[in-house]
Design an enzyme around this catalytic site. Structure first.
Site, mmCIF file in Angstrom:
data_model
loop_
_atom_site.group_PDB
_atom_site.id
_atom_site.type_symbol
_atom_site.label_atom_id
_atom_site.label_comp_id
_atom_site.label_asym_id
_atom_site.label_seq_id
_atom_site.Cartn_x
_atom_site.Cartn_y
_atom_site.Cartn_z
ATOM 1 C CG ASN A 1 -1.401 1.211 1.193
ATOM 2 O OD1 ASN A 1 -2.280 2.244 0.562
ATOM 3 N ND2 ASN A 1 -2.327 1.737 2.264
ATOM 4 C CG HIS B 1 -1.015 6.294 3.909
ATOM 5 N ND1 HIS B 1 -2.318 6.415 4.338
ATOM 6 C CD2 HIS B 1 -0.750 7.057 5.652
ATOM 7 C CE1 HIS B 1 -3.062 7.096 5.017
ATOM 8 N NE2 HIS B 1 -1.625 7.912 5.889
ATOM 9 C CB SER C 1 4.835 5.058 4.435
ATOM 10 O OG SER C 1 5.636 6.315 5.718
ATOM 11 C CG ASP D 1 -3.237 3.081 5.688
ATOM 12 O OD1 ASP D 1 -3.548 3.163 4.465
ATOM 13 O OD2 ASP D 1 -4.301 4.652 6.192
HETATM 14 C C1 GAR Z 1 -2.588 8.714 -2.311
HETATM 15 O O1 GAR Z 1 -2.577 9.789 -2.354
HETATM 16 C C2 GAR Z 1 -2.359 7.917 -1.263
HETATM 17 O O2 GAR Z 1 -1.265 7.601 -0.961
HETATM 18 C C3 GAR Z 1 -3.717 7.854 -0.873
HETATM 19 O O3 GAR Z 1 -4.495 8.114 -1.467
HETATM 20 C C4 GAR Z 1 -3.976 9.222 -2.399
HETATM 21 C C5 GAR Z 1 -4.638 8.433 -3.637
HETATM 22 O O4 GAR Z 1 -4.150 8.933 -4.879
HETATM 23 N N1 GAR Z 1 -4.030 6.449 0.342
HETATM 24 C C6 GAR Z 1 -4.627 6.554 1.302
HETATM 25 O O5 GAR Z 1 -4.715 7.229 1.759
HETATM 26 C C7 GAR Z 1 -4.161 5.520 1.732
HETATM 27 N N2 GAR Z 1 -4.084 5.459 3.089
HETATM 28 P P1 GAR Z 1 -3.895 8.789 -6.357
HETATM 29 O O6 GAR Z 1 -5.296 7.761 -6.730
HETATM 30 O O7 GAR Z 1 -4.179 9.718 -7.270
HETATM 31 O O8 GAR Z 1 -3.419 7.301 -6.653
#
Ligand code: GAR
Length: 206
Positions: free
Chosen positions: A118, A120, A147, A156
């Site tokens: 994942n 995050h 991370s 997470d």
């Molecule tokens: C990203 O910032 C990712 O790190 C976060 O959601 C966004 C997705 O953007 N993920 C989380 O917060 C997981 N807990 P994207 O759809 O443009 O890749």
């Protein structure tokens, strides 16, 4: 031991990518593969959100896509079984949560334990969950980041593989901080996957 190259090259690692929205991290993986930087292929993209912008993009690129909405299933286990069936029918070896905004349950986790990562947008274990960048600003940290970690059953959570720091600026908003962290995410996630998917340099000689 003999070097592994040419015809001896093992097949590409098949990735299954789970998204919920925009899909910019999925695009970063896709581009790294296109540029020949990663010994992998995207076997399938699955979104829990049929309206996901990333899903449309993936479909237009000719990737195999599925929308599997949680609301179509009474139980979370049935929802995750449907996801697993698609992953397995495409022989997925590693699952990448690239903006998949749900807690993974044991139905999905068990078959991919230690083969699911994942991304995050915080320096875990700080600020798990939604709006990690806003949480960081509220807390007043001066350094945040992103991370990449193996996935366990917690939010997470799981062993951290790689992190990169991003300075929080005095006038940062959630949007500006998210923007700078995202640029780093787009580098960090493909870097980790490149290592995970890289074929062994040597194979035992017969
Ligand atoms: C990203 O910032 C990712 O790190 C976060 O959601 C966004 C997705 O953007 N993920 C989380 O917060 C997981 N807990 P994207 O759809 O443009 O890749």
């Amino acid at each position: 031991m003999t070097p592994t190259h040419g015809a001896d090259m093992p097949p590409k690692t098949k990735l299954g990518i789970l998204i919920s929205g925009r899909g910019s991290n999925m695009k970063a993986i896709y581009h790294a593969i296109q540029e020949g930087d990663m010994h992998a292929s995207i076997a399938v993209v699955i979104s829990d959100n049929p309206q996901s912008e990333g899903l449309d993009w993936a479909k237009n690129e000719g990737l195999q896509t599925y929308a599997i909405g949680r609301e179509s299933y009474a139980k979370k286990s049935a929802f995750e079984t449907a996801i697993c069936e698609k992953l397995q029918s495409h022989q997925v070896q590693w699952v990448v949560l690239a903006g998949y905004m749900r807690l993974v349950g044991k139905t999905l986790l068990s078959p991919y334990h230690n083969r699911m990562v994942n991304i995050h947008p915080s320096l875990l274990p700080a600020f798990p969950g939604l709006h990690a960048q806003a949480q960081a600003l509220r807390y007043g940290v001066k350094v945040s980041g992103c991370s990449v970690h193996f996935v366990d059953a917690s939010m997470d959570g799981g062993p951290i593989i790689a992190q990169e720091a991003v300075h929080v600026l005095p006038d940062d908003t959630e949007e500006s901080l998210s923007h700078r962290i995202l640029a780093v995410e787009h580098r960090l996630l493909p870097t980790v996957l490149k290592v995970i998917c890289s074929p062994p340099v040597f194979s035992p000689s017969s």
